[in-house]
Every structure is written in structure tokens, then in C-alpha cells.
Design a protein around this motif. Sequence first.
Motif, short mmCIF file in Angstrom:
data_model
loop_
_atom_site.label_atom_id
_atom_site.label_comp_id
_atom_site.label_asym_id
_atom_site.label_seq_id
_atom_site.Cartn_x
_atom_site.Cartn_y
_atom_site.Cartn_z
N ARG A 136 -5.59 -7.11 4.00
CA ARG A 136 -5.64 -5.69 3.62
C ARG A 136 -4.55 -4.95 4.40
O ARG A 136 -4.43 -5.14 5.61
CB ARG A 136 -6.99 -5.06 3.97
N PRO B 44 -2.57 -0.98 4.78
CA PRO B 44 -2.58 0.44 4.40
C PRO B 44 -1.40 0.75 3.49
O PRO B 44 -0.31 0.21 3.64
CB PRO B 44 -2.48 1.19 5.73
N ASP C 139 -5.91 -1.22 -4.19
CA ASP C 139 -7.28 -0.72 -4.24
C ASP C 139 -7.19 0.80 -4.12
O ASP C 139 -6.98 1.33 -3.02
CB ASP C 139 -8.11 -1.31 -3.11
N ASP D 188 -9.42 3.14 -4.48
CA ASP D 188 -10.52 3.80 -3.77
C ASP D 188 -10.28 3.88 -2.26
O ASP D 188 -10.59 4.86 -1.62
CB ASP D 188 -11.84 3.10 -4.04
N SER D 189 -9.72 2.79 -1.69
CA SER D 189 -9.51 2.76 -0.25
C SER D 189 -8.04 3.02 0.14
O SER D 189 -7.72 3.05 1.32
CB SER D 189 -9.95 1.41 0.32
N ASP D 190 -7.16 3.20 -0.86
CA ASP D 190 -5.73 3.43 -0.64
C ASP D 190 -5.12 2.31 0.21
O ASP D 190 -4.42 2.56 1.18
CB ASP D 190 -5.49 4.80 0.01
N THR D 191 -5.45 1.07 -0.16
CA THR D 191 -4.91 -0.09 0.54
C THR D 191 -4.36 -1.10 -0.48
O THR D 191 -4.79 -1.14 -1.63
CB THR D 191 -5.96 -0.81 1.41
N LEU E 215 -4.19 -5.00 -1.31
CA LEU E 215 -4.95 -6.21 -1.03
C LEU E 215 -4.13 -7.42 -1.44
O LEU E 215 -3.55 -7.44 -2.53
CB LEU E 215 -6.26 -6.22 -1.82
#
Length: 54
Positions: A6, A8, A37, A39-42, A44
Motif C-alpha cells: 500500500r 499513499p 483505492d 476510498d483510502s486514497d492509496t 495498492l
Amino acid sequence: MSVLGRFPAGGPRGSWPAEEYAAQLRRRGRAATVVMDLDSDTFLVVEHHQGETA
């Protein structure tokens, strides 16, 4: 599907750590790709397992 890493989304300009990590894994024979992703601004790094559909 397995999440292998993961990262950022707000990394330094010109830096692509998720892509670099996925490329390292591909050189070792892993089927790694990068997805976002929202939703999490990451970013993957994921690997799909044989027989899975996207």
C-alpha cells in the motif's frame, strides 16, 4: 487477489513507489499490478491468483 503493498497517493512529484515495487515483483515472476483505492486514497500493489477474474 492479494494486496502486496500500500502506498499513499500523495507522494513526491515524479515518484512512483507503487509502480516501482510492482515492477520489482514482476521481475521476480509475480503477476503484480497497481490499482487505486479511491476510498483510502492509496495505490495498492495486487496480485491476482490463477483462476480469479478481475
